[in-house]
Structures are given as C-alpha cells and as structure tokens.
Design an enzyme around this catalytic site. Structure first.
Site, PDB file in Angstrom:
ATOM      1  N   VAL A  11      52.398  -2.881  46.671  1.00  0.00           N
ATOM      2  CA  VAL A  11      51.213  -2.034  46.601  1.00  0.00           C
ATOM      3  C   VAL A  11      51.318  -1.226  45.311  1.00  0.00           C
ATOM      4  O   VAL A  11      52.335  -0.564  45.079  1.00  0.00           O
ATOM      5  CB  VAL A  11      51.179  -1.111  47.836  1.00  0.00           C
ATOM      6  CG1 VAL A  11      50.084  -0.070  47.730  1.00  0.00           C
ATOM      7  CG2 VAL A  11      51.001  -1.942  49.094  1.00  0.00           C
ATOM      8  N   CYS A  12      50.310  -1.282  44.474  1.00  0.00           N
ATOM      9  CA  CYS A  12      50.366  -0.604  43.172  1.00  0.00           C
ATOM     10  C   CYS A  12      50.435   0.909  43.343  1.00  0.00           C
ATOM     11  O   CYS A  12      49.559   1.509  43.983  1.00  0.00           O
ATOM     12  CB  CYS A  12      49.135  -0.959  42.349  1.00  0.00           C
ATOM     13  SG  CYS A  12      49.029  -0.029  40.817  1.00  0.00           S
ATOM     14  N   VAL A  13      51.448   1.530  42.737  1.00  0.00           N
ATOM     15  CA  VAL A  13      51.692   2.957  42.948  1.00  0.00           C
ATOM     16  C   VAL A  13      50.514   3.832  42.518  1.00  0.00           C
ATOM     17  O   VAL A  13      50.100   4.733  43.263  1.00  0.00           O
ATOM     18  CB  VAL A  13      53.011   3.401  42.260  1.00  0.00           C
ATOM     19  CG1 VAL A  13      53.015   3.115  40.776  1.00  0.00           C
ATOM     20  CG2 VAL A  13      53.292   4.863  42.543  1.00  0.00           C
TER      21      VAL A  13
END
Lengths: 123, 132
Positions: free
Chosen positions: B79-81
C-alpha cells in the site's frame, strides 16, 4: 524474463490540474522511475495540457501550483516532454502559453509512443 | 509458460468496478498457473486495505477477499505510504507516529513506497493497471 535495465516508460497525463490527486501522483511516480534510471517520456493529452499552462495560481482555492515543478524536470533526466497538438488546437492554446517547452505531437505519433513504450502509465 | 504479473490498483472498493475487476483478474492469473509478483495499491486503491470496512452482507467483502488471496498465496501486497497517509489508512507505527486514534491497515498488507511499484514493473512480465 526480466528486461534490460533501461526501458522507455511513458506517462500520459490526461487530467487537468486542481481537480484531484492524479497530477501529483504522476509526477511522484515518474520521478521515482527516473531515479531508477528508466527513460521517462512525459506526455500531456486532452485536458492534461492545462497542467502546462504558464501563469497558474492555485492560492485562491488553497491548492499547490504544480506547474512550478515542470522546469525542474531537466534535472531528473526526463527524456522528453510532449503535448498533444490537437488538444492545444481544441483549446486555442499555443506553445507560447506553456510554462516549459513541450514537443507538440499529432495523435498518430502519440499512438506510436504508446506502442513503443515498455510501460505506459495513464493519469 | 508461467508468467510473472504485477497489478496496480488505483480504485477504491465499490466506488467503481476497478477493484473487483482487479481481484477477479488476480484470481484468474493464479488459476492460470502464473505468479503474482506484487500487488500495489495506489491513490484511492489504498482503501482496499482497510480493516474497518463493513460492506452489506450480501455483497463481496472486497478488502477481506484481497486478504484471503494474499494470505493463501503469500503475495506481496503493498500500500503506497503517501496515498495511505493522506487517506487515513495507517499501520500501527504510523498511528503512533502521527498520534492518530487507531491503526486500520488490514493484516496481510504492508506499507511501502513507489520504488516497489517501479520494481514490480521492472521484474514482472506484465504490469496490469486497474483505475476508475
């Protein structure tokens, strides 16, 4: 079946600025790709050409003006910036209205770019 | 010949068909004997990784369906931070760091960066994108 290190990656930006998170997302990803030494080609098509307009100011609606970052692209070795010529004509815009120099391309050339790229990211 | 696929999901569950299409394609990829190198959730796609969703009982629970797939096959689900933080999908570390009342990252997913999406594109035979 991993490809050779340097690939041509096309980032096709079709949305206008100030309407959502995609323009910044495109910028973040293409800078990462350039940092990984990929040959980044940045293309603006449709309403995406508005991202290149000079003289933007998002202050009135509390939004950042991303067009300030386009001149810095050279530092990141973005291979090329192209803009859809038809989209400019449709919107009565010329190269002089843009904040950086972008090569106008006709739709056929744009299609060729898409076909040739190893990866195409559409924002 | 078995191929390596990565999928990048930009759409939130239920808001458009992109997330459930991605889920179905992921299942088909595996059923076809291929490998999923990575799943990357970007932009609104991070909402697929929430532990708090309560969808209607008679609908597919999309976050849980991803979780089952990921855990059954040992898939790297990232999941992209930046997307996650701005949309309020936090793991325990971030919840503490930013003093938020709860962590809600669904187990099976990990927080990562765009470098992992680039890596997935470089190391997969195909990168499939699912956007609204």
């Amino acid at each position: 079946m991993t490809d050779s290190p340097r690939q041509e990656w096309l980032f096709l930006c079709r949305r206008p600025p100030y309407g959502g998170s995609y323009p910044k997302a495109a910028l973040d990803l293409l800078l990462t790709a350039a940092a990984f030494d990929q040959a980044v080609i940045l293309a603006f098509a449709g309403d995406g050409v508005y991202q290149l307009l000079a003289g933007q100011d998002g202050g009135g609606i509390g939004l950042k003006d991303l067009s300030r970052t386009w001149p810095a692209l050279e530092l990141y070795e973005v291979r090329e910036v192209v803009v859809e010529a038809q989209a400019l004509r449709d919107r009565n815009l010329g190269e002089g209205d843009l904040v950086i120099s972008a090569r106008p391309v006709e739709n056929e050339a744009l299609r060729e770019l898409q076909a040739r790229a190893r990866q195409v990211f559409v924002f | 010949m078995a191929m390596k696929f990565s999928l990048v999901i930009y759409g939130a569950p239920y808001s458009s068909e992109s997330a459930s299409t991605a889920l179905n394609v992921a299942r088909a990829v595996l059923a076809g004997g291929h490998e999923i190198y990575r799943l990357f959730f970007y932009q609104d796609g991070v909402h697929n990784a929430t532990s708090l969703a309560v969808p209607p009982q008679d609908e597919v629970n999309i976050p849980r369906a991803w979780q089952e797939l990921v855990q059954a096959h040992g898939i790297d689900a990232v999941v992209c931070v930046a997307s996650a933080l701005s949309r309020g999908i936090l793991d325990q570390g971030e919840a503490e760091r930013y003093e938020r009342p709860a962590a809600n990252l669904l187990e099976g997913f990990s927080i990562g960066g765009l470098g992992q999406l680039v890596d997935a594109a470089l190391n997969s035979d195909r990168l499939l994108s699912f956007a609204p």
